[in-house]
Design an enzyme around this catalytic site. Structure first.
Site, short mmCIF file in Angstrom:
data_model
loop_
_atom_site.label_atom_id
_atom_site.label_comp_id
_atom_site.label_asym_id
_atom_site.label_seq_id
_atom_site.Cartn_x
_atom_site.Cartn_y
_atom_site.Cartn_z
N LYS A 175 16.19 3.25 2.14
CA LYS A 175 16.44 1.81 1.48
C LYS A 175 16.31 1.65 0.27
O LYS A 175 15.13 1.79 -0.49
CB LYS A 175 15.39 0.92 2.28
CG LYS A 175 15.75 -0.63 1.95
CD LYS A 175 14.45 -1.73 2.10
CE LYS A 175 13.80 -1.97 0.88
NZ LYS A 175 14.55 -2.64 -0.34
N GLU A 178 17.09 -3.54 -3.42
CA GLU A 178 17.94 -4.52 -3.17
C GLU A 178 18.74 -4.79 -4.44
O GLU A 178 20.11 -5.32 -4.27
CB GLU A 178 17.51 -5.89 -2.31
CG GLU A 178 16.39 -6.59 -3.26
CD GLU A 178 14.88 -5.81 -2.70
OE1 GLU A 178 14.71 -4.63 -2.88
OE2 GLU A 178 14.12 -6.76 -2.77
N GLY A 228 7.37 2.88 -5.68
CA GLY A 228 7.36 1.31 -6.28
C GLY A 228 6.13 0.94 -6.66
O GLY A 228 5.20 1.73 -7.05
N GLY A 229 5.87 -0.44 -6.65
CA GLY A 229 4.51 -0.89 -7.32
C GLY A 229 3.36 -0.63 -6.18
O GLY A 229 3.45 -0.49 -5.10
N ILE A 230 2.10 -0.91 -6.87
CA ILE A 230 0.85 -0.61 -6.31
C ILE A 230 0.63 -1.55 -5.07
O ILE A 230 0.33 -1.09 -4.21
CB ILE A 230 -0.18 -0.60 -7.13
CG1 ILE A 230 -1.46 0.24 -6.78
CG2 ILE A 230 -0.70 -1.99 -7.57
CD1 ILE A 230 -2.30 0.60 -8.14
N GLU A 231 1.04 -2.77 -5.18
CA GLU A 231 0.78 -3.88 -4.17
C GLU A 231 1.79 -3.61 -2.99
O GLU A 231 1.33 -3.79 -1.88
CB GLU A 231 0.86 -5.23 -4.62
CG GLU A 231 -0.21 -5.60 -5.80
CD GLU A 231 -1.55 -5.50 -5.44
OE1 GLU A 231 -2.19 -5.50 -4.08
OE2 GLU A 231 -2.46 -4.75 -6.00
N THR A 232 2.88 -3.25 -3.24
CA THR A 232 3.76 -2.86 -2.31
C THR A 232 3.42 -1.45 -1.55
O THR A 232 3.36 -1.51 -0.41
CB THR A 232 5.37 -2.66 -2.73
OG1 THR A 232 5.35 -3.66 -3.53
CG2 THR A 232 6.22 -2.51 -1.39
N GLY A 233 2.80 -0.57 -2.22
CA GLY A 233 2.27 0.41 -1.85
C GLY A 233 1.19 0.31 -0.51
O GLY A 233 1.18 0.96 0.45
N GLU A 250 4.20 7.08 -4.44
CA GLU A 250 4.51 7.32 -5.68
C GLU A 250 4.42 5.87 -6.35
O GLU A 250 5.27 5.22 -6.28
CB GLU A 250 5.83 7.92 -6.13
CG GLU A 250 6.04 9.04 -5.36
CD GLU A 250 5.21 10.34 -6.25
OE1 GLU A 250 4.65 10.20 -7.29
OE2 GLU A 250 4.88 11.53 -5.71
N CYS A 284 7.80 4.53 -14.77
CA CYS A 284 6.55 4.71 -14.41
C CYS A 284 5.57 5.54 -15.20
O CYS A 284 4.43 5.27 -15.38
CB CYS A 284 6.43 5.38 -12.98
SG CYS A 284 7.17 6.78 -12.67
N GLU A 385 0.15 -2.82 -15.34
CA GLU A 385 1.57 -2.17 -15.69
C GLU A 385 2.34 -3.46 -15.67
O GLU A 385 2.88 -4.13 -14.78
CB GLU A 385 1.97 -1.26 -14.58
CG GLU A 385 3.16 -0.85 -14.77
CD GLU A 385 3.69 0.11 -13.49
OE1 GLU A 385 3.60 -0.60 -12.29
OE2 GLU A 385 3.98 1.27 -13.33
P1 NAD Z 1 8.41 -2.90 -5.72
O1 NAD Z 1 7.12 -2.44 -5.18
O2 NAD Z 1 8.68 -4.14 -5.81
O3 NAD Z 1 9.85 -2.38 -4.96
C1 NAD Z 1 9.97 -0.92 -4.45
C2 NAD Z 1 10.70 -0.80 -3.13
O4 NAD Z 1 9.95 -1.46 -2.22
C3 NAD Z 1 12.02 -1.85 -3.20
O5 NAD Z 1 13.05 -1.28 -2.47
C4 NAD Z 1 11.59 -3.00 -2.42
O6 NAD Z 1 12.64 -3.70 -1.70
C5 NAD Z 1 10.32 -2.43 -1.44
N1 NAD Z 1 9.62 -3.31 -0.84
C6 NAD Z 1 8.91 -4.43 -1.32
N2 NAD Z 1 8.01 -4.91 -0.55
C7 NAD Z 1 8.14 -4.19 0.68
C8 NAD Z 1 7.32 -4.10 1.67
N3 NAD Z 1 6.51 -5.18 1.86
N4 NAD Z 1 7.61 -3.02 2.79
C9 NAD Z 1 8.43 -2.12 2.40
N5 NAD Z 1 9.17 -2.27 1.28
C10 NAD Z 1 8.90 -3.15 0.57
O7 NAD Z 1 8.62 -1.94 -7.06
P2 NAD Z 1 9.90 -2.25 -8.05
O8 NAD Z 1 9.59 -3.37 -8.85
O9 NAD Z 1 11.09 -2.13 -7.46
O10 NAD Z 1 9.67 -0.56 -9.05
C11 NAD Z 1 8.78 -0.56 -10.19
C12 NAD Z 1 7.54 -0.02 -9.84
O11 NAD Z 1 7.77 1.38 -9.30
C13 NAD Z 1 6.48 0.22 -10.88
O12 NAD Z 1 5.27 -0.16 -10.36
C14 NAD Z 1 6.70 1.59 -11.21
O13 NAD Z 1 5.75 2.29 -11.76
C15 NAD Z 1 7.10 2.21 -9.89
N6 NAD Z 1 7.81 3.69 -10.02
C16 NAD Z 1 6.95 4.58 -9.68
C17 NAD Z 1 7.39 5.92 -9.81
C18 NAD Z 1 6.58 7.18 -9.46
O14 NAD Z 1 7.22 8.26 -9.64
N7 NAD Z 1 5.40 7.07 -9.42
C19 NAD Z 1 8.82 6.03 -10.21
C20 NAD Z 1 9.38 4.91 -10.61
C21 NAD Z 1 8.74 3.66 -10.40
#
Ligand code: NAD
Length: 491
Positions: A175, A178, A228-233, A250, A284, A385
């Site tokens: 995925k 979006e 992605g972001g820490i809260e989503t993680g 990540e 990141c 961040e």
């Molecule tokens: P995000 O967490 O908002 O979204 C990332 C992905 O997660 C998207 O595809 C989104 O649709 C999906 N998502 C959102 N809510 C979800 C849920 N409840 N369940 C499952 N999937 C969900 O992050 P973003 O704004 O797209 O990206 C920016 C973040 O990514 C920053 O915090 C950045 O540091 C991090 N990032 C980390 C690395 C790394 O290698 N550590 C690399 C690139 C980006």
């Protein structure tokens, strides 16, 4: 406008609910594509296809050399279509085309690297305590992998997941973010052309709380790899507990860039800019926390501000542009709110701190490169961040203080140290709690080097050999060649 389709079980399909999403260019908010917007139904269909394909067994049992040649072919096709992919990535993310070209070389390199190492693991014979027996350790694919990527490096992040998952014989559902799906869709076309069999790699576009949530909670998904972001993680980690999925996270970073007075001054200034303003700070590993030795602090900031004044902002398609827009109106508002918080908390704004005034840039999500001095670790602008073109500058007097400031974060993704004293450099990086530390360098990634975070920056590693191991289960097979009764329970 033609609808960009999803790829499920070897077929290009619209969303079951017929929904679509408009994809816009962050440079001017023009519509660039209409993409299918899937939901849980489509995610379930894709997971079912991936599970059936895995269970049916052809792909996991394909010789690793054959899988590696398909992965190598994907690299070749990316190289063939590099210009088209680079332009598409810039259209979708706003980054300069030069930077996107560089990304495409990296991406092809990732597929090539995993093609090279992916067929070298023949397992290992280990010492067995039983005479006339063979004990071997082999690595097998995990199964169905859910892969969720962010918008900042859409295809690069996808490549770190796709290449190792494919070469090790997993099936997958990806995925993409979006808001930036375009290059990922194109690479799924290339994977089909390269001969990835139907059902092995599936692509579902859609929102996090629908498609992403289904991937995280569905019990037929064996592994979830998320960037992605820490809260989503955190949400994904919780959801993944439903069937104890293997998990690779990540997450974000708030990365320190420590400059000692004995560093090469001009290089450190130049690289302090590169560390943050590439892709408008939406990286990141951006070195957003600049930590400078007091004796050179004022001179360093002055030189940095002079250089930053000259950064050329504009369309990623203009040859002289050095920095493009932020990704979205929502993200721009977030960056602005951090700058306002920084001012309220007492940081001193040296440059930037607002949108550019150039009328030509008013339709884009542009923000000026921004530098705050007089920063302290209790400020949100130093701890959170913001993911934008913002540098915060802190001062230190001693090496111990520099390391303490560098480590004062919930994140532990990356960091850098600038000094010509190699012993001091090694001493510092040994104490820095981050997954990657650079000495006299910043932001350099390459396929051989594992990437991932300490602390809340994540779990697991991508790239390098650890990035391959994430996609395998380890199995011990003990074969007794001379079985005899034990008679523990008598005759
Ligand atoms: P995000 O967490 O908002 O979204 C990332 C992905 O997660 C998207 O595809 C989104 O649709 C999906 N998502 C959102 N809510 C979800 C849920 N409840 N369940 C499952 N999937 C969900 O992050 P973003 O704004 O797209 O990206 C920016 C973040 O990514 C920053 O915090 C950045 O540091 C991090 N990032 C980390 C690395 C790394 O290698 N550590 C690399 C690139 C980006």
């Amino acid at each position: 406008m033609k609808i960009i389709k999803m790829f499920i079980d070897g077929k290009w399909v619209d969303a079951t609910n017929a929904q679509t999403r408009t994809i816009i260019n962050p440079y001017n908010q023009e519509e660039i594509a209409t993409a299918a917007e899937g939901d849980q139904t489509d995610a379930k269909a894709a997971i079912a296809a991936a599970k059936q394909t895995f269970d049916q067994g052809d792909w996991p049992n394909t010789p690793a050399t054959e899988r590696a040649s398909i992965v190598r072919k994907i690299a070749e096709l990316i190289e063939r279509d590099k210009e088209e992919l680079a332009e598409l990535e810039s259209l979708d993310t706003g980054k300069t085309v030069d930077e996107s070209r560089w990304d495409m070389d990296d991406i092809a390199g990732v597929f090539r690297y995993y093609a090279e190492i992916g067929d070298k693991d023949g397992g290992e014979i280990i010492a067995s305590p039983v005479p006339n027996s063979i004990s071997k350790v082999v690595h097998e694919p995990v199964g169905v992998c859910g892969q969720i990527t962010p918008w900042n490096y859409p295809l690069l992040q996808a490549s770190w997941k796709l290449a190792p998952a494919l070469v090790t014989g997993n099936t997958l559902v990806m995925k993409p973010s979006e808001i930036t799906p375009l290059t990922t869709v194109k690479v799924f076309e290339l994977m089909e052309e390269a001969g990835v069999p139907a059902g092995v790699a599936n692509l579902v576009m859609g929102a996090g709380n629908t498609v992403g949530a289904e991937l995280s909670t569905n019990v037929d998904v064996d592994l979830i790899s998320f960037t992605g972001g820490i809260e989503t993680g955190k949400k994904i980690m919780q959801a993944a507990s439903v069937n104890v999925k293997k998990l690779a996270l990540e997450l974000g970073g708030k990365n320190p860039n420590v400059v000692f007075a004995d560093a090469d001054f001009e290089t450190a200034v130049d690289q302090a800019m590169n560390a943050v303003f590439f892709h408008a700070g939406q990286i990141c590993s951006a070195g957003t926390r600049l930590i400078v030795e007091e004796s050179i602090h004022d001179k360093f900031v002055e030189a940095l501000v002079e250089r930053v004044k000259n950064i050329k902002i504009g369309s990623g398609f203009n040859e002289d542009t050095q920095m493009g827009p932020l990704i979205s109106a929502e993200h721009l508002a977030k960056v602005e709110s951090y700058v306002e918080a920084g001012k309220k908390e007492g940081a001193k704004l040296c440059i930037g701190g607002k949108r550019p005034e150039d009328p030509a840039l008013q339709n884009g999500f542009f923000y000026l490169p921004t530098i705050f001095t007089d920063c302290t670790t209790d400020m949100s602008i130093v701890q959170d961040e913001a993911f934008g073109p913002i540098i915060t500058v802190e001062k230190f007097q001693t090496e111990e203080e520099a390391v303490k400031l560098a480590n004062d974060s919930i994140y532990g993704l990356a960091g850098g140290v600038w000094t010509n004293d190699i012993v001091k450099a090694e001493r510092c990086v040994a104490k820095m709690r981050m997954g990657t530390v650079w000495i006299n360098e910043f932001n350099l990634y390459f396929p051989h080097a594992p990437w991932g975070g300490f602390k809340q920056s994540g779990i697991g590693r991508e790239l390098g050999k650890p990035g391959l191991e994430e996609y395998t289960e380890t199995k011990h097979i003990m074969h007794n060649l001379n079985p005899e009764p034990i008679n523990w329970f008598g005759n």
